[in-house]
Design an enzyme around this catalytic site. Structure first.
Site, PDB file in Angstrom:
ATOM      1  N   LYS A   1       0.909  -1.136   0.038  1.00 33.32           N
ATOM      2  CA  LYS A   1       0.018  -0.076   0.047  1.00 33.32           C
ATOM      3  C   LYS A   1       0.730   1.298  -0.071  1.00 33.32           C
ATOM      4  CE  LYS A   1      -2.354   1.733   3.733  1.00 33.32           C
ATOM      5  NZ  LYS A   1      -2.367   3.086   3.777  1.00 33.32           N
TER       6      LYS A   1
ATOM      7  N   ASP B   1      -3.767   4.285  -2.114  1.00 33.20           N
ATOM      8  CA  ASP B   1      -4.591   4.697  -1.030  1.00 33.20           C
ATOM      9  C   ASP B   1      -4.603   6.221  -0.974  1.00 33.20           C
ATOM     10  OD1 ASP B   1      -6.550   5.044   1.078  1.00 33.20           O
ATOM     11  OD2 ASP B   1      -5.056   4.161   2.483  1.00 33.20           O
TER      12      ASP B   1
ATOM     13  N   LYS C   1      -7.573   8.305  -1.182  1.00 30.32           N
ATOM     14  CA  LYS C   1      -9.043   8.597  -0.764  1.00 30.32           C
ATOM     15  C   LYS C   1      -9.524   9.859  -1.338  1.00 30.32           C
ATOM     16  CE  LYS C   1      -7.894   6.777   3.891  1.00 30.32           C
ATOM     17  NZ  LYS C   1      -6.553   6.481   3.794  1.00 30.32           N
TER      18      LYS C   1
ATOM     19  N   ASP D   1     -13.952  14.523  -4.654  1.00 31.65           N
ATOM     20  CA  ASP D   1     -13.954  15.856  -5.360  1.00 31.65           C
ATOM     21  C   ASP D   1     -15.150  15.590  -6.405  1.00 31.65           C
ATOM     22  OD1 ASP D   1     -13.440  18.150  -6.778  1.00 31.65           O
ATOM     23  OD2 ASP D   1     -11.271  17.860  -6.362  1.00 31.65           O
ATOM     24  N   ILE D   2     -15.538  16.441  -7.468  1.00 30.55           N
ATOM     25  CA  ILE D   2     -16.730  16.430  -8.280  1.00 30.55           C
ATOM     26  C   ILE D   2     -16.347  15.159  -9.033  1.00 30.55           C
ATOM     27  CG2 ILE D   2     -17.308  18.957  -8.277  1.00 30.55           C
ATOM     28  CD1 ILE D   2     -15.893  19.184 -10.749  1.00 30.55           C
TER      29      ILE D   2
ATOM     30  N   THR E   1     -11.693   6.382  10.548  1.00 34.19           N
ATOM     31  CA  THR E   1     -11.503   5.809  12.034  1.00 34.19           C
ATOM     32  C   THR E   1     -11.054   7.013  13.221  1.00 34.19           C
ATOM     33  OG1 THR E   1      -9.479   4.996  11.540  1.00 34.19           O
ATOM     34  CG2 THR E   1     -11.434   3.434  11.357  1.00 34.19           C
TER      35      THR E   1
ATOM     36  N   GLN F   1      -2.951   2.728  16.790  1.00 35.55           N
ATOM     37  CA  GLN F   1      -4.281   2.005  16.418  1.00 35.55           C
ATOM     38  C   GLN F   1      -4.909   1.662  17.738  1.00 35.55           C
ATOM     39  OE1 GLN F   1      -5.490   1.549  13.449  1.00 35.55           O
ATOM     40  NE2 GLN F   1      -3.611   1.344  12.178  1.00 35.55           N
TER      41      GLN F   1
ATOM     42  N   GLY G   1       1.303  -2.314   8.734  1.00 36.96           N
ATOM     43  CA  GLY G   1       2.216  -1.429   8.605  1.00 36.96           C
ATOM     44  C   GLY G   1       3.688  -2.012   9.731  1.00 36.96           C
ATOM     45  N   ARG G   2       3.436  -1.317  10.519  1.00 40.24           N
ATOM     46  CA  ARG G   2       4.540  -1.058  11.678  1.00 40.24           C
ATOM     47  C   ARG G   2       5.155  -2.440  12.043  1.00 40.24           C
ATOM     48  NH1 ARG G   2       1.843   3.824  14.410  1.00 40.24           N
ATOM     49  NH2 ARG G   2       0.135   2.655  13.561  1.00 40.24           N
TER      50      ARG G   2
HETATM   51  O1  C5P Z   1       1.502   0.579  11.002  1.00 44.79           O
HETATM   52  P1  C5P Z   1       0.055   0.090  10.912  1.00 44.79           P
HETATM   53  O2  C5P Z   1      -0.229  -1.346  10.723  1.00 44.79           O
HETATM   54  O3  C5P Z   1      -0.866   0.920  11.755  1.00 44.79           O
HETATM   55  O4  C5P Z   1      -0.456   0.824   9.289  1.00 44.79           O
HETATM   56  C1  C5P Z   1      -1.763   0.774   8.895  1.00 44.79           C
HETATM   57  C2  C5P Z   1      -1.726   1.383   7.685  1.00 44.79           C
HETATM   58  O5  C5P Z   1      -3.413   1.517   7.406  1.00 44.79           O
HETATM   59  C3  C5P Z   1      -1.544   2.876   7.770  1.00 44.79           C
HETATM   60  O6  C5P Z   1      -0.754   3.309   6.450  1.00 44.79           O
HETATM   61  C4  C5P Z   1      -2.566   3.775   7.818  1.00 44.79           C
HETATM   62  O7  C5P Z   1      -2.737   4.974   7.560  1.00 44.79           O
HETATM   63  C5  C5P Z   1      -3.535   2.819   7.344  1.00 44.79           C
HETATM   64  N1  C5P Z   1      -5.125   3.003   7.836  1.00 44.79           N
HETATM   65  C6  C5P Z   1      -5.461   2.708   9.219  1.00 44.79           C
HETATM   66  N2  C5P Z   1      -6.589   2.947   9.678  1.00 44.79           N
HETATM   67  C7  C5P Z   1      -7.721   3.460   8.828  1.00 44.79           C
HETATM   68  C8  C5P Z   1      -7.283   3.715   7.332  1.00 44.79           C
HETATM   69  C9  C5P Z   1      -6.084   3.531   7.040  1.00 44.79           C
HETATM   70  O8  C5P Z   1      -4.382   2.485   9.942  1.00 44.79           O
HETATM   71  N3  C5P Z   1      -8.895   3.602   9.082  1.00 44.79           N
END
Ligand code: C5P
Length: 233
Positions: free
Chosen positions: A32, A59, A61, A64-65, A119, A189, A209-210
């Site tokens: 992503k 991603d 998001k 817009d029109i 979120t 999160q 991600g992390r």
């Molecule tokens: O590092 P982590 O596992 O928290 O990364 C989650 C990824 O998903 C990040 O790129 C974050 O911006 C994205 N994301 C999220 N929650 C959402 C939408 C996108 O964590 N509701």
């Protein structure tokens, strides 16, 4: 449908992105690229990651029109990405415009996902916006609106997956961030689930991600998440 693992490539430059993709190797096939990295370096990063044969979730998001979104999706589609996002709050004409633009790519058409309510928002924000519904009613209503107008699925928290599957039916893509293997740091999160929980609830794609990028050995962290995902099929 086999649930796929997508790694959020949340880094600051093309060089860092390439280094991570190389380091992770064949343990991950789908990445992503988010608004931050894309705004910093542009489409070059998409090309660089695709050169390794990886799939891309871009991603951005969009909101817009309809005409602007249609043209943006045409540009996104020409990069050869597999998944991209719009805001469901853009309404039915915007959703249709995004999907119609995607379909011009035929077999290579990117799938369109809708973001319902970010979120980071809570009930107070809904009230501020004058929306007289509960958060879960609003998330379900926006998901239905988007998927009723051509969108392929939604991004949602693992806690919403079961409800979204029921609301949107068997075909919808349900892409879930907020996934943490047992024992991993939660970071910022708030509502997390393990990979196994998310797969069992019906996610089609997990975004992590992390826990992978910051692991000492990212390839083995990714492999162990995939093993956990496989184990509950
Ligand atoms: O590092 P982590 O596992 O928290 O990364 C989650 C990824 O998903 C990040 O790129 C974050 O911006 C994205 N994301 C999220 N929650 C959402 C939408 C996108 O964590 N509701």
């Amino acid at each position: 449908m086999k649930t796929e693992l997508i790694v959020a490539l949340d880094v600051a430059s093309v060089e860092e992105a390439v280094a991570k993709v190389k380091q992770i190797g064949d343990a991950v096939t789908f990445y992503k690229i988010g608004l931050e990295l894309y705004s910093a370096v542009g489409p070059d990063v998409v090309k660089a990651v695709k050169d390794f044969g990886k799939k891309i979730f871009l991603d951005l998001k969009l909101h817009d029109i309809p005409r602007t979104v249609e043209r943006a999706v045409k540009s996104i589609g020409s990069l050869g990405v597999d998944l991209t996002t719009i805001h469901a709050a853009g309404g039915r004409a915007m959703a249709r415009a995004a999907k119609d633009a995607a379909l011009t790519f035929g077999e290579r058409a990117p799938k369109i996902l809708a973001v319902t309510m970010l979120t980071s928002l809570d009930q107070t924000d809904l009230d501020d916006l004058g929306i007289g519904r509960s958060m879960s009613e609003q998330v379900a209503a926006l998901g239905k609106l988007a998927c009723g107008n051509g969108v392929d699925g939604v991004v949602c928290s693992p806690k919403e997956v079961a409800m979204m599957r029921q609301t949107l039916g068997a075909e919808a893509l349900l892409v879930t961030p907020g996934v943490r293997p047992a024992g991993a740091a939660v970071g910022d999160q708030k509502r997390v689930a393990t990979p196994a929980d998310a797969v069992r609830a019906g996610s089609t794609h997990l975004v992590v991600g992390r826990p992978i990028l910051q692991a000492e050995d990212p390839a083995s962290a990714a492999r162990s998440i995939r093993a956990e995902m496989e184990s509950c099929r």
